[in-house]
Design a protein around this motif. Structure first.
Motif, short mmCIF file in Angstrom:
data_model
loop_
_atom_site.label_atom_id
_atom_site.label_comp_id
_atom_site.label_asym_id
_atom_site.label_seq_id
_atom_site.Cartn_x
_atom_site.Cartn_y
_atom_site.Cartn_z
N THR A 44 0.83 -1.20 0.00
CA THR A 44 0.00 0.00 0.00
C THR A 44 0.86 1.25 0.00
OG1 THR A 44 -0.09 0.11 2.42
CG2 THR A 44 -1.83 -1.15 1.32
N SER A 45 0.26 2.34 -0.39
CA SER A 45 0.91 3.65 -0.24
C SER A 45 -0.06 4.57 0.48
CB SER A 45 1.30 4.23 -1.60
OG SER A 45 0.16 4.46 -2.40
N GLY A 57 -3.50 3.70 -1.34
CA GLY A 57 -3.27 3.45 -2.75
C GLY A 57 -2.69 2.05 -2.90
N ALA A 58 -3.01 1.39 -4.00
CA ALA A 58 -2.48 0.05 -4.28
C ALA A 58 -2.45 -0.14 -5.79
CB ALA A 58 -3.35 -1.02 -3.62
N ARG A 59 -1.69 -1.13 -6.21
CA ARG A 59 -1.61 -1.43 -7.65
C ARG A 59 -2.37 -2.72 -7.92
NH1 ARG A 59 1.70 1.33 -10.83
NH2 ARG A 59 3.04 2.86 -9.85
N GLY A 62 -0.67 -3.70 -12.11
CA GLY A 62 0.30 -2.65 -12.42
C GLY A 62 -0.29 -1.25 -12.46
N ALA A 63 -1.60 -1.13 -12.43
CA ALA A 63 -2.24 0.19 -12.48
C ALA A 63 -2.52 0.69 -11.07
CB ALA A 63 -3.54 0.11 -13.27
N PRO A 64 -2.10 1.92 -10.76
CA PRO A 64 -2.36 2.47 -9.43
C PRO A 64 -3.84 2.80 -9.25
CG PRO A 64 -1.31 4.13 -10.80
CD PRO A 64 -1.37 2.86 -11.61
N ARG A 65 -4.35 2.49 -8.06
CA ARG A 65 -5.74 2.78 -7.71
C ARG A 65 -5.79 3.34 -6.30
NH1 ARG A 65 -9.24 -0.62 -10.93
NH2 ARG A 65 -10.94 0.52 -9.98
N GLN A 66 -6.76 4.18 -6.03
CA GLN A 66 -7.00 4.72 -4.70
C GLN A 66 -8.22 4.01 -4.14
OE1 GLN A 66 -4.95 6.77 -3.07
NE2 GLN A 66 -6.23 6.68 -1.26
#
Length: 114
Positions: A44-45, A57-59, A62-66
């Motif tokens: 996570t970010s 946030g997570a991928r 490969g695509a970042p998502r909130q």
């Protein structure tokens, strides 16, 4: 619980009821109305666990998502490695007592015991 799992070198996962209002998760990963998410620091970010909302946030592919998850939508939290954790019950919809007397409609009923 997240902290305890992480402090013990394990990976915290949550199971989320994706049908709850306010849940923002990738719909393509929801199965039978639920999604399991890795909420470890490495996955996570900007993880924020509050009293009402979990955001991070997570991928995915490969695509970042909130992601936004109301705490009320969390069904449980557990360590991936051991499966140990906590399952949360619904106070609004308690499980029926299987030993409760039933009426003809299959619903629990009260009876007088003397």
């Amino acid at each position: 619980m997240h902290e305890w799992i992480s402090d013990n070198g394990q990976t915290p996962h949550i199971e989320v009821d994706a049908t709850v209002d306010g849940v923002e998760v990738p719909a393509e990963h929801v199965k039978e109305g639920k999604i399991i998410l890795n909420i470890g620091h490495g996955a996570t970010s900007n993880l924020s666990i509050g009293n009402e909302i979990i955001e991070f946030g997570a991928r995915f592919g490969g695509a970042p998502r909130q992601l936004t998850i109301p705490v009320s939508a969390v069904l449980g939290i557990y360590a991936r490695e051991t499966g140990q954790g906590m399952i949360f019950g619904s106070e609004d919809h308690p499980e029926p007592d299987p030993d409760a007397p039933k009426d003809d409609g299959g619903r629990p009923r009260l009876r007088v015991v003397k």
